[in-house]
Motif scaffolding. Structure first.
Motif, PDB file in Angstrom:
ATOM      1  N   GLU A  62     -42.358  21.412  25.776  1.00 43.69           N
ATOM      2  CA  GLU A  62     -42.035  20.115  25.187  1.00 43.69           C
ATOM      3  C   GLU A  62     -42.705  19.996  23.827  1.00 43.69           C
ATOM      4  OE1 GLU A  62     -42.656  16.729  27.646  1.00 43.69           O
ATOM      5  OE2 GLU A  62     -42.028  17.807  29.440  1.00 43.69           O
ATOM      6  N   GLN A  63     -41.918  19.580  22.857  1.00 43.80           N
ATOM      7  CA  GLN A  63     -42.446  19.394  21.520  1.00 43.80           C
ATOM      8  C   GLN A  63     -42.556  17.901  21.263  1.00 43.80           C
ATOM      9  OE1 GLN A  63     -39.829  21.419  18.886  1.00 43.80           O
ATOM     10  NE2 GLN A  63     -40.467  23.446  19.554  1.00 43.80           N
ATOM     11  N   PRO A  64     -43.551  17.495  20.509  1.00 45.85           N
ATOM     12  CA  PRO A  64     -43.690  16.071  20.221  1.00 45.85           C
ATOM     13  C   PRO A  64     -42.498  15.576  19.386  1.00 45.85           C
ATOM     14  CG  PRO A  64     -45.241  17.355  18.929  1.00 45.85           C
ATOM     15  CD  PRO A  64     -44.591  18.283  19.889  1.00 45.85           C
ATOM     16  N   ILE A  65     -42.078  14.357  19.667  1.00 46.13           N
ATOM     17  CA  ILE A  65     -40.945  13.771  18.952  1.00 46.13           C
ATOM     18  C   ILE A  65     -41.405  13.358  17.561  1.00 46.13           C
ATOM     19  CG2 ILE A  65     -39.290  11.867  18.934  1.00 46.13           C
ATOM     20  CD1 ILE A  65     -39.549  11.836  21.997  1.00 46.13           C
ATOM     21  N   GLN A  66     -40.694  13.802  16.569  1.00 46.56           N
ATOM     22  CA  GLN A  66     -41.031  13.437  15.197  1.00 46.56           C
ATOM     23  C   GLN A  66     -40.211  12.209  14.815  1.00 46.56           C
ATOM     24  OE1 GLN A  66     -40.277  16.854  12.818  1.00 46.56           O
ATOM     25  NE2 GLN A  66     -41.973  18.014  13.668  1.00 46.56           N
ATOM     26  N   ARG A  67     -40.893  11.190  14.422  1.00 47.87           N
ATOM     27  CA  ARG A  67     -40.213   9.947  14.039  1.00 47.87           C
ATOM     28  C   ARG A  67     -39.923   9.985  12.543  1.00 47.87           C
ATOM     29  NH1 ARG A  67     -40.391   6.499  18.404  1.00 47.87           N
ATOM     30  NH2 ARG A  67     -42.029   6.998  19.867  1.00 47.87           N
ATOM     31  N   LYS A  68     -38.824   9.340  12.177  1.00 53.01           N
ATOM     32  CA  LYS A  68     -38.456   9.302  10.774  1.00 53.01           C
ATOM     33  C   LYS A  68     -39.401   8.370  10.023  1.00 53.01           C
ATOM     34  CE  LYS A  68     -33.611  10.347  11.307  1.00 53.01           C
ATOM     35  NZ  LYS A  68     -32.244   9.918  11.073  1.00 53.01           N
ATOM     36  N   SER A  69     -39.623   8.760   8.830  1.00 56.47           N
ATOM     37  CA  SER A  69     -40.514   7.967   8.000  1.00 56.47           C
ATOM     38  C   SER A  69     -39.844   6.648   7.622  1.00 56.47           C
ATOM     39  CB  SER A  69     -40.855   8.774   6.740  1.00 56.47           C
ATOM     40  OG  SER A  69     -41.623   7.983   5.880  1.00 56.47           O
ATOM     41  N   THR A  70     -40.605   5.566   7.620  1.00 49.44           N
ATOM     42  CA  THR A  70     -40.056   4.253   7.257  1.00 49.44           C
ATOM     43  C   THR A  70     -40.367   3.900   5.806  1.00 49.44           C
ATOM     44  OG1 THR A  70     -42.058   3.212   8.094  1.00 49.44           O
ATOM     45  CG2 THR A  70     -40.194   3.399   9.605  1.00 49.44           C
ATOM     46  N   LYS A  71     -40.895   4.858   5.057  1.00 48.22           N
ATOM     47  CA  LYS A  71     -41.183   4.589   3.649  1.00 48.22           C
ATOM     48  C   LYS A  71     -39.878   4.423   2.886  1.00 48.22           C
ATOM     49  CE  LYS A  71     -45.201   7.600   3.515  1.00 48.22           C
ATOM     50  NZ  LYS A  71     -45.746   8.799   2.894  1.00 48.22           N
ATOM     51  N   LYS A  72     -39.898   3.570   1.917  1.00 59.95           N
ATOM     52  CA  LYS A  72     -38.729   3.399   1.077  1.00 59.95           C
ATOM     53  C   LYS A  72     -38.794   4.462  -0.004  1.00 59.95           C
ATOM     54  CE  LYS A  72     -35.843   0.167  -1.145  1.00 59.95           C
ATOM     55  NZ  LYS A  72     -35.306  -1.135  -1.066  1.00 59.95           N
ATOM     56  N   VAL A  73     -37.843   5.390   0.052  1.00 61.22           N
ATOM     57  CA  VAL A  73     -37.871   6.526  -0.855  1.00 61.22           C
ATOM     58  C   VAL A  73     -37.110   6.217  -2.129  1.00 61.22           C
ATOM     59  CG1 VAL A  73     -37.248   8.951  -1.106  1.00 61.22           C
ATOM     60  CG2 VAL A  73     -38.067   8.089   1.082  1.00 61.22           C
ATOM     61  N   GLY A  74     -36.030   5.541  -1.983  1.00 62.95           N
ATOM     62  CA  GLY A  74     -35.221   5.266  -3.160  1.00 62.95           C
ATOM     63  C   GLY A  74     -34.191   4.219  -2.823  1.00 62.95           C
ATOM     64  N   GLU A  75     -33.264   4.074  -3.717  1.00 64.28           N
ATOM     65  CA  GLU A  75     -32.236   3.069  -3.570  1.00 64.28           C
ATOM     66  C   GLU A  75     -31.101   3.620  -2.714  1.00 64.28           C
ATOM     67  OE1 GLU A  75     -29.203   1.010  -6.653  1.00 64.28           O
ATOM     68  OE2 GLU A  75     -31.228   1.318  -7.337  1.00 64.28           O
ATOM     69  N   TYR A  76     -30.552   2.784  -1.828  1.00 69.50           N
ATOM     70  CA  TYR A  76     -29.457   3.204  -0.957  1.00 69.50           C
ATOM     71  C   TYR A  76     -28.143   2.941  -1.682  1.00 69.50           C
ATOM     72  CZ  TYR A  76     -26.220   3.354   2.946  1.00 69.50           C
ATOM     73  OH  TYR A  76     -25.168   3.667   3.767  1.00 69.50           O
ATOM     74  N   ILE A  77     -27.287   3.966  -1.754  1.00 70.48           N
ATOM     75  CA  ILE A  77     -25.999   3.829  -2.429  1.00 70.48           C
ATOM     76  C   ILE A  77     -24.907   4.027  -1.389  1.00 70.48           C
ATOM     77  CG2 ILE A  77     -24.488   4.776  -4.216  1.00 70.48           C
ATOM     78  CD1 ILE A  77     -27.009   5.744  -5.605  1.00 70.48           C
ATOM     79  N   ASP A  78     -24.008   3.084  -1.297  1.00 69.05           N
ATOM     80  CA  ASP A  78     -22.908   3.154  -0.352  1.00 69.05           C
ATOM     81  C   ASP A  78     -21.730   3.870  -1.034  1.00 69.05           C
ATOM     82  OD1 ASP A  78     -21.430   2.771   1.879  1.00 69.05           O
ATOM     83  OD2 ASP A  78     -20.822   0.718   1.384  1.00 69.05           O
ATOM     84  N   PHE A  79     -21.266   4.934  -0.402  1.00 70.78           N
ATOM     85  CA  PHE A  79     -20.164   5.716  -0.964  1.00 70.78           C
ATOM     86  C   PHE A  79     -18.878   5.331  -0.280  1.00 70.78           C
ATOM     87  CE2 PHE A  79     -23.785   8.438  -1.981  1.00 70.78           C
ATOM     88  CZ  PHE A  79     -23.522   8.745  -3.302  1.00 70.78           C
ATOM     89  N   GLU A  80     -17.794   5.331  -1.023  1.00 71.24           N
ATOM     90  CA  GLU A  80     -16.481   5.083  -0.468  1.00 71.24           C
ATOM     91  C   GLU A  80     -15.628   6.297  -0.690  1.00 71.24           C
ATOM     92  OE1 GLU A  80     -14.619   1.562  -1.914  1.00 71.24           O
ATOM     93  OE2 GLU A  80     -16.399   0.343  -1.590  1.00 71.24           O
ATOM     94  N   GLU A  81     -14.762   6.591   0.292  1.00 74.97           N
ATOM     95  CA  GLU A  81     -13.883   7.747   0.133  1.00 74.97           C
ATOM     96  C   GLU A  81     -12.679   7.326  -0.706  1.00 74.97           C
ATOM     97  OE1 GLU A  81     -12.608  10.119   3.376  1.00 74.97           O
ATOM     98  OE2 GLU A  81     -14.516   9.848   4.424  1.00 74.97           O
ATOM     99  N   ILE A  82     -12.255   8.257  -1.571  1.00 73.82           N
ATOM    100  CA  ILE A  82     -11.087   8.027  -2.402  1.00 73.82           C
ATOM    101  C   ILE A  82      -9.993   8.966  -1.922  1.00 73.82           C
ATOM    102  CG2 ILE A  82     -10.160   8.120  -4.729  1.00 73.82           C
ATOM    103  CD1 ILE A  82     -12.988   7.635  -5.714  1.00 73.82           C
ATOM    104  N   ASP A  83      -8.804   8.394  -1.600  1.00 77.89           N
ATOM    105  CA  ASP A  83      -7.684   9.231  -1.154  1.00 77.89           C
ATOM    106  C   ASP A  83      -6.893   9.750  -2.302  1.00 77.89           C
ATOM    107  OD1 ASP A  83      -8.232   9.091   1.538  1.00 77.89           O
ATOM    108  OD2 ASP A  83      -7.270   7.112   1.699  1.00 77.89           O
TER     109      ASP A  83
END
Length: 83
Positions: A62-83
């Motif tokens: 069993e390996q210890p569960i690694q939790r994701k970091s909650t630090k704010k790394v940068g700005e979140y950009i929402d991408f949209e798909e273009i057809d």
């Protein structure tokens, strides 16, 4: 004392050797199935023991569960798909 080889002694020796040969051959045919069963049983035990050993060492630890970091790394950009 000097012994002299005789023809009858030679024949007796050859007959004894032939009798011993056929007796061993007969006994081998009688006991071969029992010996084969015994050898197969021993081999099966060894294989099972080796398999259990390998199975115990191959289990993942069993390996210890690694939790994701909650630090704010940068700005979140929402991408949209273009057809």
């Amino acid at each position: 004392m000097v012994y002299q080889a005789s023809f009858t002694g030679l024949l007796k020796t050859i007959l004894i050797l032939i009798a011993v040969y056929y007796a061993i051959k007969f006994l081998a045919k009688m006991f071969a199935p029992f010996l084969m069963k015994y050898a197969a049983k021993k081999m099966e035990e060894k294989v099972n023991e080796h398999f259990k050993q390998h199975q115990n060492t191959a289990q993942p630890k069993e390996q210890p569960i690694q939790r994701k970091s909650t630090k704010k790394v940068g700005e979140y950009i929402d991408f949209e798909e273009i057809d």
